[in-house]
Write a protein that holds these residues in place. Structure first.
Motif, PDB file in Angstrom:
ATOM      1  N   SER A 147      93.831  15.809  17.741  1.00 28.95           N
ATOM      2  CA  SER A 147      95.019  15.195  18.362  1.00 28.95           C
ATOM      3  C   SER A 147      95.791  16.174  19.251  1.00 28.95           C
ATOM      4  O   SER A 147      96.258  15.802  20.329  1.00 28.95           O
ATOM      5  CB  SER A 147      95.935  14.627  17.282  1.00 28.95           C
ATOM      6  N   GLU A 148      95.917  17.425  18.796  1.00 26.76           N
ATOM      7  CA  GLU A 148      96.688  18.411  19.573  1.00 26.76           C
ATOM      8  C   GLU A 148      96.005  18.712  20.901  1.00 26.76           C
ATOM      9  O   GLU A 148      96.644  18.830  21.950  1.00 26.76           O
ATOM     10  CB  GLU A 148      96.855  19.720  18.788  1.00 26.76           C
ATOM     11  N   SER A 172     102.562  19.780  11.494  1.00 29.84           N
ATOM     12  CA  SER A 172     103.402  19.000  10.568  1.00 29.84           C
ATOM     13  C   SER A 172     103.929  19.868   9.430  1.00 29.84           C
ATOM     14  O   SER A 172     104.970  19.601   8.856  1.00 29.84           O
ATOM     15  CB  SER A 172     102.590  17.854   9.970  1.00 29.84           C
ATOM     16  N   SER A 208      95.289  21.755   6.389  1.00 32.42           N
ATOM     17  CA  SER A 208      96.635  21.510   6.890  1.00 32.42           C
ATOM     18  C   SER A 208      97.676  22.092   5.925  1.00 32.42           C
ATOM     19  O   SER A 208      98.683  22.679   6.351  1.00 32.42           O
ATOM     20  CB  SER A 208      96.802  20.002   7.060  1.00 32.42           C
TER      21      SER A 208
END
Ligand SMILES: NC(=O)C1=CN([C@@H]2O[C@H](COP(=O)(O)OP(=O)(O)OC[C@H]3O[C@@H](n4cnc5c(N)ncnc54)[C@H](OP(=O)(O)O)[C@@H]3O)[C@@H](O)[C@H]2O)C=CC1
Ligand SMILES: CC(=O)[C@@H](O)[C@H](O)COP(=O)(O)O
Ligand SMILES: [Mn+2]
Length: 380
Positions: A147-148, A172, A208
């Motif tokens: 996504s980034e 996040s 993450s």
């Protein structure tokens, strides 16, 4: 009609790629796919999408499925992944497999001139120099799915890389973003798997939580956008609404926004340079969101991010070691063999004993990857 090979069809990115193919079945045909061990789901996918070629991880599953679906060609193991990646009728390879096992198939697909939509960040981390060089030499587009990186790629459209001041990757903070390091001693696998914003596979969700995901993404951005590490920053952004940003020399910042939904970057990679409607998307309502939050990243608290910057800057085989050590350590954590805080300890140990080899070939990368896995496994 674009024809697709999909590696990792049973995974989180794989099944969301299938959602896109299903939603736009007049535009896309799934010709070849690979799965790992989820044979139940593989059966359903074969019945629905009718692929011509299917690769499975294990020989036993290959034998079972071959008998069940006589009209489909089956293959297995690492050779099967390669066959999927280079399937002659496919225009695009979506690499959604997990881990550095995706490297060789990707390189081979590039040599065959396939467009590469790459979610599998471990491939770019372990040997980004080989992938980027092969893509350039074969004039093959490397389209980011992460996504980034998709956000940066989208914000770059119509712009020039030379005008970039820096990239700003948003993070996040993961499942433990509001805990101190001391509070992480006894965290469980179940707690670690609770990502605040994204529903993803187990390994990336743990990455993450340790912030290794962002470390891998820094290295991924270095290769995809030809950017020195000094010009790649990470910014904590709890909502995962801004997926990343580019700051240009003139101080202007371009950001890409959206609800956390991987189908958007997957579809963009599949339709690039065009766009298509995505009627099922959950549209962003900023008035409802109200506020967005940003916070400086604490690299002492998130040691994996620091280790990734260091390994990336040293270069050569260091990112290969970082990645392989992380893959083994995260798998061990998921199996309950080690505590959460042992993940970064093991990675640091593997990096500290490694003698960096510059400009590594594919064979060297594969040897270092294997040696690192053996070393970290011996410490468990
Ligand atoms: N999930 C997400 O939202 C995002 C993921 N990514 C990246 O995309 C990649 C995939 O992630 P994700 O979809 O979450 O992962 P999952 O664990 O959900 O899926 C992994 C896929 O790879 C298959 N697989 C795993 N190991 C092997 C192997 N040795 N040989 C063959 N197939 C194998 C699995 O098969 P099976 O399940 O059948 O065993 C499954 O199809 C990762 O590199 C991740 O970092 C990047 C951005 C976002
Ligand atoms: C969806 C995606 O691209 C993941 O890599 C996601 O970014 C994970 O989020 P954090 O690593 O920012 O927690
Ligand atoms: Mn990401």
């Amino acid at each position: 009609m674009k024809t697709i090979s999909l590696m990792g069809a049973t995974g989180s990115i794989g099944t969301q790629t299938l959602d896109i193919i299903r939603e736009h079945h007049e535009e896309f045909k799934l010709a070849a796919l690979s799965v790992g061990k989820n044979i139940e789901l593989a059966r359903k996918i074969i019945i629905e999408f009718q692929p011509e070629l299917v690769s499975v991880q294990d020989y036993h599953d290959y034998n079972t499925l071959k008998t069940e679906f006589p009209g489909v060609k089956f293959t297995f193991g690492e050779e099967g992944l390669i066959e999927t990646a280079v399937y002659e009728k496919s225009d695009i390879l979506v690499n959604a497999v997990l881990g550095s096992v995706g490297l060789n198939p990707t390189l081979q697909a590039i040599e065959k001139g396939k467009i590469i939509a790459i979610a599998n960040k471990e491939t770019l981390v372990t040997a980004g120099h080989l992938v980027v060089e092969a893509a350039k030499r074969n004039h093959v587009p490397l389209l980011p799915v992460d996504s980034e990186h998709s956000a940066i790629f989208q914000a770059l459209q119509g712009e020039k890389e030379k005008n970039i001041e820096r990239l700003i990757l948003t993070a996040s903070g993961g499942s433990f973003r509001d805990r101190t390091r001391e509070e992480l001693v006894n965290v469980t696998v179940e707690e670690a798997l609770q990502h605040p914003n994204w529903s993803m596979g187990a390994k990336i969700t743990i990455d993450s939580a340790t912030m290794m995901n962002k470390g891998l993404e820094v290295i991924e951005a270095h290769w995809l956008f030809n950017m020195p590490y000094e010009k790649i920053d990470v910014l904590m952004h709890k909502e995962s609404i801004i997926h990343s940003m580019i700051e240009f020399h003139d101080s202007s910042i371009m950001a890409q926004l959206g609800t956390p939904d991987m189908r958007v970057p997957i579809q963009f990679a599949l339709t690039y340079p065009d766009r298509m409607p995505l009627p099922s998307a959950n549209r962003l309502n900023l008035a409802q969101v109200g506020k967005l939050h940003f916070q400086e990243m604490d690299v002492e608290r998130f040691r994996c991010l620091k280790l990734a910057y260091e390994a990336g800057k040293i270069g050569g085989t260091m990112p290969t070691v970082l990645n392989a050590a992380n893959e083994v350590a995260v798998a061990a954590f998921l199996e309950g063999k080690i505590h959460f805080l042992q993940i970064d300890d093991l990675i640091e140990k593997a990096l500290s004993i490694h003698q960096m080899i510059d400009h590594p070939s594919l064979t060297t990368i594969q040897e270092v990857d294997k040696e690192t896995r053996q070393y970290v496994s011996s410490l468990l």
